[in-house]
Write an enzyme that holds these catalytic residues in place. Structure first.
Site, PDB file in Angstrom:
ATOM      1  N   TYR A   1      -3.730  13.980 -13.545  1.00  0.00           N
ATOM      2  CA  TYR A   1      -4.793  12.967 -13.574  1.00  0.00           C
ATOM      3  C   TYR A   1      -6.190  13.577 -13.499  1.00  0.00           C
ATOM      4  O   TYR A   1      -7.143  12.867 -13.190  1.00  0.00           O
ATOM      5  CB  TYR A   1      -4.681  12.016 -12.372  1.00  0.00           C
TER       6      TYR A   1
ATOM      7  N   CYS B   1       3.203  29.180 -15.301  1.00  0.00           N
ATOM      8  CA  CYS B   1       2.719  29.578 -16.621  1.00  0.00           C
ATOM      9  C   CYS B   1       2.258  28.386 -17.443  1.00  0.00           C
ATOM     10  O   CYS B   1       2.911  27.977 -18.406  1.00  0.00           O
ATOM     11  CB  CYS B   1       3.813  30.344 -17.351  1.00  0.00           C
TER      12      CYS B   1
ATOM     13  N   PRO C   1       0.828  -1.212   0.000  1.00  0.00           N
ATOM     14  CA  PRO C   1       0.000   0.000   0.000  1.00  0.00           C
ATOM     15  C   PRO C   1       0.860   1.258   0.000  1.00  0.00           C
ATOM     16  O   PRO C   1       1.887   1.320   0.668  1.00  0.00           O
ATOM     17  CB  PRO C   1      -0.786  -0.107   1.312  1.00  0.00           C
ATOM     18  N   GLY C   2       0.445   2.244  -0.757  1.00  0.00           N
ATOM     19  CA  GLY C   2       1.114   3.543  -0.746  1.00  0.00           C
ATOM     20  C   GLY C   2       0.099   4.587  -0.335  1.00  0.00           C
ATOM     21  O   GLY C   2      -0.013   4.990   0.821  1.00  0.00           O
TER      22      GLY C   2
ATOM     23  N   ARG D   1      -1.133  16.406  -9.096  1.00  0.00           N
ATOM     24  CA  ARG D   1      -2.208  15.444  -9.354  1.00  0.00           C
ATOM     25  C   ARG D   1      -3.385  16.024 -10.151  1.00  0.00           C
ATOM     26  O   ARG D   1      -3.863  15.384 -11.081  1.00  0.00           O
ATOM     27  CB  ARG D   1      -2.702  14.809  -8.052  1.00  0.00           C
TER      28      ARG D   1
ATOM     29  N   TYR E   1       1.720  11.076  -3.381  1.00  0.00           N
ATOM     30  CA  TYR E   1       1.965  11.577  -4.739  1.00  0.00           C
ATOM     31  C   TYR E   1       1.832  13.104  -4.795  1.00  0.00           C
ATOM     32  O   TYR E   1       1.376  13.664  -5.782  1.00  0.00           O
ATOM     33  CB  TYR E   1       1.042  10.876  -5.759  1.00  0.00           C
TER      34      TYR E   1
HETATM   35  C1  LIG Z   1       2.772   2.547  -7.184  1.00  0.00           C
HETATM   36  C2  LIG Z   1       2.881   1.152  -6.756  1.00  0.00           C
HETATM   37  C3  LIG Z   1       2.347   0.736  -5.528  1.00  0.00           C
HETATM   38  C4  LIG Z   1       1.550   1.640  -4.628  1.00  0.00           C
HETATM   39  O1  LIG Z   1       0.337   2.004  -5.195  1.00  0.00           O
HETATM   40  P1  LIG Z   1      -0.750   2.800  -4.308  1.00  0.00           P
HETATM   41  O2  LIG Z   1      -1.857   3.051  -5.245  1.00  0.00           O
HETATM   42  O3  LIG Z   1      -0.099   4.056  -3.849  1.00  0.00           O
HETATM   43  O4  LIG Z   1      -1.131   1.918  -3.187  1.00  0.00           O
HETATM   44  C5  LIG Z   1       2.549  -0.570  -5.128  1.00  0.00           C
HETATM   45  N1  LIG Z   1       3.244  -1.435  -5.913  1.00  0.00           N
HETATM   46  C6  LIG Z   1       3.760  -1.073  -7.099  1.00  0.00           C
HETATM   47  C7  LIG Z   1       4.507  -2.075  -7.892  1.00  0.00           C
HETATM   48  C8  LIG Z   1       3.597   0.217  -7.556  1.00  0.00           C
HETATM   49  O5  LIG Z   1       4.097   0.570  -8.754  1.00  0.00           O
END
Ligand SMILES: *Cc1c(COP(=O)(O)O)cnc(C)c1O
Length: 436
Positions: A338, A365, A296-297, A334, A394
């Site tokens: 996106y 700009c 998880p990120g 972001r 991010y």
């Molecule tokens: C970016 C990434 C993550 C984390 O993704 P999240 O959406 O931030 O949880 C985990 N594994 C890999 C291989 C990634 O490229």
């Protein structure tokens, strides 16, 4: 006791107004005070919130052997990596630079590092081999060849997992969807057994895992379950083929609700993690003696952070209103990259403020330099502070020096304590690498 623990873990964000006249606080600290002390734009994060999100994951996956590898690219601040490392987190890295960050926090944490990414270079592999990381997620046969060569050269065994492409569709933004065959990521499932045979033939490679990552900001549990089930079936086959597969890496990608307003409690993070865990645990139930790796990120850090910015000017072009702030797309890209939505709230709400519809834009700009478009909001005046919410993932990690703007400072708050974890860059930081 149990009730209070549950409610903390279900908290959507650590930001709130303690009373009707108070400034927005992160935990016990006023964002107005932080902005006065450190200037703007300013990233602020809640340490306790990050710890709570990590604990949510740890609890949900407690029934199985697992390791939560925080995706460093979401937020690579050393202080945040350290906080997670102390809680026992592992790390998912995508570059040698990210590995250096983890090593800077704790050299021993290397044994909890998995290395993802489609373009690993020989020096990056060497650093990872020497540091003794847990697992290389190999994404192509060419990469496997290079890894075998580097491992023999250094006489270090490399534990390998292939990142397979499960061909699962997940509803998210096309730029952050990765699990379809047309994407650059992973190796086709049908080829995987053949590639594992190649791994097994090599003295310095060990086939230890299989990994997937289907994308980011995915809010449903089903696609994660579907991908994990395919991987679990493949692991069954690989074990029959004689490979000692010990790890199933389910990747990251669990999404949050960026649209939820500050007072909106309809999104329950605890419930979302429960559903996610249920889908994955169901899939891995079919494979005995497996350690589940999670990456998880966003889910751990996004809602812990806000970008605090000051209104520089207001202007009107025809019927259109603009709020020009001192943060820009270089600080938080972001929305531009996106079309992402971020809630924007006043740090000091003015009672009786009229409402307005405006674009909130930065000084860069580019027409793409915006944080919100046609946003209904309480009217703000020049000099007021705004907080752009859910900016902990991010945000800073995707920041740049575009327009020769220095990157913001970062503050990490725990309870009533605020700590500057990164000073604001100076123009000398920017000019230092250059010659003329
Ligand atoms: C970016 C990434 C993550 C984390 O993704 P999240 O959406 O931030 O949880 C985990 N594994 C890999 C291989 C990634 O490229």
């Amino acid at each position: 006791m149990l009730f209070s623990a549950r409610s903390a873990l279900s908290q959507v964000r650590p930001f709130s107004y303690p009373d009707r006249r108070a400034a927005l606080h992160v935990e016990g600290v006023s964002l107005e005070a932080l902005a006065r002390r450190h200037g703007t734009p300013l990233y602020v994060y809640s340490a306790d919130h990050i710890a709570q999100r990590f604990d949510l994951f740890a609890r949900a996956f407690a029934p199985v052997s697992h390791l939560i590898c925080f995706a460093v690219k979401a937020n690579s601040a050393l202080a945040i990596l350290q906080l997670l490392e102390k809680r026992g987190a592992g790390f998912d890295i995508v570059s040698g630079g990210e590995l250096e960050r983890v090593l800077a926090v704790n050299k021993k944490a290397a044994e909890r590092v998995v290395f993802s990414g489609v373009g690993k270079t020989a020096p990056e592999m060497d650093l990872a081999l020497r540091s003794g990381i847990l697992l290389f997620h190999v994404e192509s046969e060419g990469e496997l060849e290079l890894l075998a060569e580097r491992a023999s050269k250094l006489r270090k065994r490399a534990a390998v997992s292939l990142r397979v492409n499960p061909d699962v569709f997940a509803e998210t933004h096309p730029y952050i969807s990765t699990g379809l065959r047309e994407h650059k990521f992973g190796i086709e499932m049908a080829r995987a057994r053949k590639v594992y045979r190649a791994v097994a033939r090599h003295k310095y490679l060990e086939a230890r895992g299989v990994s997937v990552h289907i994308g980011s900001q995915i809010r449903m549990a089903e696609p994660f379950g579907a991908a994990a089930e395919r991987v679990a079936a493949l692991i069954g086959q690989l074990r029959k083929d004689g490979h000692g597969i010990r790890f199933l890496d389910a990747g990251g990608g669990l999404g949050i609700e960026y649209q939820a307003g500050l007072e909106d409690a309809s999104f329950d993070p605890a419930e979302r993690v429960q559903q996610y865990a249920a889908a994955l645990l169901h899939a891995v139930a079919t494979v005995p003696e497996i350690t589940l790796l999670l990456e998880p990120g966003r889910f751990l850090v996004a809602q812990a952070g806000a970008l605090v910015t000051r209104v520089l000017y207001r202007k009107q072009n025809g019927a259109k209103h603009f709020v020009i702030v001192d943060a820009a797309m270089n600080d938080l890209i972001r929305p531009a990259l996106y079309q992402a939505h971020h809630e924007v709230v006043p740090v000091l709400p003015r009672r009786g403020a009229r409402s307005m519809v405006a674009d909130i834009v930065g000084p860069v700009c580019e027409t793409g330099d915006f944080f919100a478009r046609d946003r209904a909001m309480a009217a703000v005046r020049e000099g007021e502070l705004l907080a752009i919410l859910d900016a902990g993932a991010y945000g800073m990690s995707l920041s740049s020096n575009y327009n020769s703007r220095v990157r913001p400072a970062e503050v990490l708050v725990s309870g009533k304590r605020a700590r500057l974890i990164r000073r604001r860059e100076t123009i000398n930081d920017l000019l230092a690498p250059e010659k003329f």
